[in-house]
Design a protein around this motif. Structure first.
Motif, PDB file in Angstrom:
ATOM      1  N   THR A   1      -8.759  -2.641   3.409  1.00 17.45           N
ATOM      2  CA  THR A   1      -9.306  -3.865   3.011  1.00 17.45           C
ATOM      3  C   THR A   1      -9.412  -3.240   0.717  1.00 17.45           C
ATOM      4  O   THR A   1      -8.978  -3.970  -0.052  1.00 17.45           O
ATOM      5  N   PHE A   2      -9.637  -2.038   0.783  1.00 18.79           N
ATOM      6  CA  PHE A   2      -9.327  -1.643  -0.465  1.00 18.79           C
ATOM      7  C   PHE A   2      -8.071  -1.938  -1.141  1.00 18.79           C
ATOM      8  O   PHE A   2      -7.927  -2.412  -2.211  1.00 18.79           O
ATOM      9  N   ASN A   3      -7.493  -1.476  -1.264  1.00 17.36           N
ATOM     10  CA  ASN A   3      -6.223  -1.013  -1.829  1.00 17.36           C
ATOM     11  C   ASN A   3      -4.646  -0.899  -0.718  1.00 17.36           C
ATOM     12  O   ASN A   3      -4.662  -0.210   0.221  1.00 17.36           O
ATOM     13  N   GLU A   4      -3.847  -2.152  -0.063  1.00 15.75           N
ATOM     14  CA  GLU A   4      -3.160  -2.544   0.868  1.00 15.75           C
ATOM     15  C   GLU A   4      -1.764  -1.313   0.863  1.00 15.75           C
ATOM     16  O   GLU A   4      -1.979  -0.283   1.441  1.00 15.75           O
ATOM     17  N   GLU A   5      -1.780  -1.024  -0.234  1.00 12.02           N
ATOM     18  CA  GLU A   5      -0.056  -0.069  -0.914  1.00 12.02           C
ATOM     19  C   GLU A   5      -0.434   0.956  -0.029  1.00 12.02           C
ATOM     20  O   GLU A   5       0.607   1.649   0.221  1.00 12.02           O
ATOM     21  N   GLN A   6      -1.820   1.564  -1.008  1.00 17.22           N
ATOM     22  CA  GLN A   6      -1.539   2.880  -1.194  1.00 17.22           C
ATOM     23  C   GLN A   6      -2.766   2.948   0.505  1.00 17.22           C
ATOM     24  O   GLN A   6      -2.084   4.118   0.857  1.00 17.22           O
ATOM     25  N   ALA A   7      -2.722   2.533   1.311  1.00 16.60           N
ATOM     26  CA  ALA A   7      -3.716   2.546   2.757  1.00 16.60           C
ATOM     27  C   ALA A   7      -2.109   2.813   3.547  1.00 16.60           C
ATOM     28  O   ALA A   7      -2.337   3.348   4.219  1.00 16.60           O
ATOM     29  N   LYS A   8      -1.168   1.958   3.161  1.00 17.51           N
ATOM     30  CA  LYS A   8      -0.002   2.389   3.684  1.00 17.51           C
ATOM     31  C   LYS A   8       0.928   3.599   3.832  1.00 17.51           C
ATOM     32  O   LYS A   8       1.335   4.005   4.893  1.00 17.51           O
ATOM     33  N   VAL A   9       0.793   4.307   2.266  1.00 15.31           N
ATOM     34  CA  VAL A   9       1.520   5.729   2.125  1.00 15.31           C
ATOM     35  C   VAL A   9       0.801   6.540   2.997  1.00 15.31           C
ATOM     36  O   VAL A   9       0.676   7.715   3.150  1.00 15.31           O
ATOM     37  N   SER A  10      -0.768   6.051   2.681  1.00 16.45           N
ATOM     38  CA  SER A  10      -1.464   6.898   3.991  1.00 16.45           C
ATOM     39  C   SER A  10      -1.520   7.118   5.166  1.00 16.45           C
ATOM     40  O   SER A  10      -2.522   7.624   5.810  1.00 16.45           O
ATOM     41  N   GLY A  11      -0.473   5.678   5.162  1.00 18.37           N
ATOM     42  CA  GLY A  11      -0.905   5.947   7.054  1.00 18.37           C
ATOM     43  C   GLY A  11      -1.385   4.913   8.102  1.00 18.37           C
ATOM     44  O   GLY A  11      -0.833   5.388   8.990  1.00 18.37           O
ATOM     45  N   VAL A  12      -1.741   4.076   6.781  1.00 16.14           N
ATOM     46  CA  VAL A  12      -3.591   3.358   7.710  1.00 16.14           C
ATOM     47  C   VAL A  12      -1.577   1.982   8.666  1.00 16.14           C
ATOM     48  O   VAL A  12      -1.093   1.404   7.351  1.00 16.14           O
ATOM     49  N   PRO A  13      -1.656   1.700   9.683  1.00 16.21           N
ATOM     50  CA  PRO A  13      -0.552   0.586  10.117  1.00 16.21           C
ATOM     51  C   PRO A  13      -1.829  -0.746   9.602  1.00 16.21           C
ATOM     52  O   PRO A  13      -2.093  -1.779  10.077  1.00 16.21           O
ATOM     53  N   VAL A  14      -1.323  -0.829   8.200  1.00 16.13           N
ATOM     54  CA  VAL A  14      -2.383  -2.201   7.285  1.00 16.13           C
ATOM     55  C   VAL A  14      -1.564  -3.175   8.340  1.00 16.13           C
ATOM     56  O   VAL A  14      -2.548  -4.457   8.052  1.00 16.13           O
ATOM     57  N   GLU A  15      -0.358  -3.576   8.953  1.00 18.20           N
ATOM     58  CA  GLU A  15      -0.617  -5.183   9.085  1.00 18.20           C
ATOM     59  C   GLU A  15      -1.552  -5.259  10.735  1.00 18.20           C
ATOM     60  O   GLU A  15      -1.973  -6.162  10.651  1.00 18.20           O
TER      61      GLU A  15
END
Lengths: 240, 272
Positions: B158-172
């Motif tokens: 929710t905070f920042n999708e791009e950074q979450a992706k780089v940290s391995g969070v399955p954003v979709e």
């Protein structure tokens, strides 16, 4: 020497422009690489590809000898500091909340305090991120990137909004991370002098890689520096 | 006000479901508000109107068809939004109007409005059954457990999708999960405030809580407290004065928001 990153023949074609053209690059463990290049040179595209955010490229990108299209394990060893961390100004998170987001194992909560102290932002820990100055925010995002003890740090340096004192502090933090903690640093910057002082390797990017080697070699060759400056200047004129 | 009303079992059920729904809406709503998806709850609620009409026509318990239709349409609209690059507010408008349109056509086919439709439009918390109360408790428990387990991923993406992706969070996947949870939450909450006022519970306590300048968990707790306060006081006051509970609850929440704005203007809150 252990290869941390190996990029081979990286080409990124956007509909109207070739953002990167046949870029090959090796980063060894312990390197402090400064990537310089004018606006639109493809630095952001290069980072996006390395971070797995852009997957539409030709060529290969390997971290620790593993193709990043095959394994995302490398992301665990990587800390990333974005150029402009975008968030709502009143987003209800404190400095501690932001750093905690980076934490992969919740058991490592003590690590948050440790890293905040190391980066001189401990006294800001209960403040909302949106209340802080640009330089303080930058340090919070470095803290978030470092909280998992990464082996590589990738930083996209912000162009505006950071005061000189924060910039100096930022540079001394980078130097210490690389020299004392042996973290490999890949840093995109627009500040040629700073790259000269800090980085031990330089990559000059302008869609193609027109120089990559030790920074001493680059900065002692007036012709190279002149070429780079002219290319940047042209780009600069072009943009205005 | 006589305390006698607290001895009625329908009042117990109303207060238990009301408080549970208040907590659920404020927690799920916080993620929606921060994603600039404040009206998404409203859109799902309107699409549930189509589902309710369908249930009434087919003779199935309308809440079940509402769950099915709302969740399915919320997931489909999210998919379409991503695939065709439609903006968030436009996709909400599409979802909202298609739900009402389907509902109106079905109601026309079945011979006009009935009293049941009105209770769904405006809520019927005092009529809530034991089964409904149990369902509300079970679904809220399940959603809160999921949120606690995936707290970091939900907040980070929710905070920042791009950074979450780089940290391995399955954003979709996380995005679809939030939409799914919002669908369940909305339909569950229809009994309390009805289709027309649902986004009030999602948005108002959270907008109020964010003004207090605190961190994420404290903001969530402040929001929950305001939400619970509005619902409990709203139910009791509306019963005593014989006015509509849904409207009263929302007006109390708006009162808290106005009060907070007043405190903030007076400079009594931190500068944020």
């Amino acid at each position: 020497m252990l290869k941390v990153v190996e990029i081979n023949n990286l080409t990124v074609q956007y509909p109207d422009v070739k953002a990167l053209d046949d870029v090959s690059l090796v980063v060894n463990q312990g390197d402090f690489l400064g990537i310089i290049g004018p606006n639109g040179a493809g630095k952001s595209t290069l980072f996006a590809s390395m971070l797995g955010l852009n997957t539409k490229y030709k060529g290969t990108i390997k971290f620790f000898d593993e193709d990043i299209k095959k394994s995302k394990n490398y992301l665990k060893e990587l800390g990333y500091v974005p150029q402009k961390p975008i968030f709502e100004k009143n987003f209800p998170v404190t400095v501690t909340d932001v750093v905690r987001m980076g934490l992969r194992k919740e058991s490592d909560e003590n690590k948050i305090d440790e890293i905040l102290q190391q980066l001189w932002i401990h006294e800001l820990r209960d403040r909302r991120i949106g209340e802080l100055s640009g330089g303080q925010q930058q340090r919070v995002f470095i803290a978030k990137a470092l909280v998992n003890n990464p082996k590589i740090l990738i930083l996209d340096e912000p162009v505006t909004g950071i005061d000189q004192q924060s910039i100096d502090l930022f540079y001394s933090i980078l130097r210490e991370l690389n020299s004392k903690q042996k973290i490999t640093i890949i840093w995109s910057s627009h500040d040629l002098d700073a790259v000269n002082k800090l980085a031990n390797h330089v990559a000059c990017l302008n869609r193609t890689l027109f120089f990559h080697g030790e920074s001493e070699t680059f900065f002692s060759d007036d012709e190279l520096v002149k070429q780079y400056s002219e290319a940047s200047m042209q780009e600069h004129m072009h943009h205005h | 006000m006589s305390l006698e009303i607290l001895t009625f079992s329908f009042m117990h059920r109303a207060l238990i479901s009301g408080v549970t729904i208040a907590i659920l809406c404020s927690v799920v709503g916080l993620f929606l508000v921060l994603r600039r998806y404040s009206l998404f709850g409203d859109a799902i609620a309107h699409s549930s109107f189509g589902g309710i009409a369908l249930g009434l026509l087919a003779g199935i318990y309308p809440l079940w068809t509402a769950y099915a239709v709302s969740i399915a349409s919320a997931l489909v609209i999210t998919k379409i939004k991503d695939k065709y690059n439609i903006s968030g507010d436009a996709s909400i408008a599409v979802l909202l109007s298609s739900g009402i349109a389907v509902g109106l056509v079905i109601i026309g086919l079945s011979g006009g409005f009935t009293i049941d439709i009105f209770s769904f439009l405006f809520g019927s918390i005092l009529l809530v059954s034991v089964d409904d109360t149990v369902l509300v408790l079970a679904l809220t428990g399940a959603i809160l457990i999921v949120i606690l387990l995936l707290y970091r991923q939900l907040l980070y993406s929710t905070f920042n999708e791009e950074q979450a992706k780089v940290s391995g969070v399955p954003v979709e996947k996380i995005n679809y999960l939030i939409v799914f949870m919002a669908g369940i939450t909305v339909v569950t909450s229809i009994q309390l405030v009805g289709v027309l006022l649902i986004s009030a519970l999602f948005v108002i306590p959270n907008v109020t809580a964010i003004m207090y300048g605190k961190g994420f968990k404290q903001t969530a707790i402040i929001s929950m407290s305001f939400s619970v306060f509005s619902v409990v006081v709203g139910i009791l006051v509306s019963y005593v004065f014989d006015i509509t509970p849904a409207g009263t609850i929302v007006l109390i929440a708006i009162g808290l928001l106005a009060g907070t704005m007043g405190i903030k203007s007076a400079g009594l809150l931190s500068k944020n």
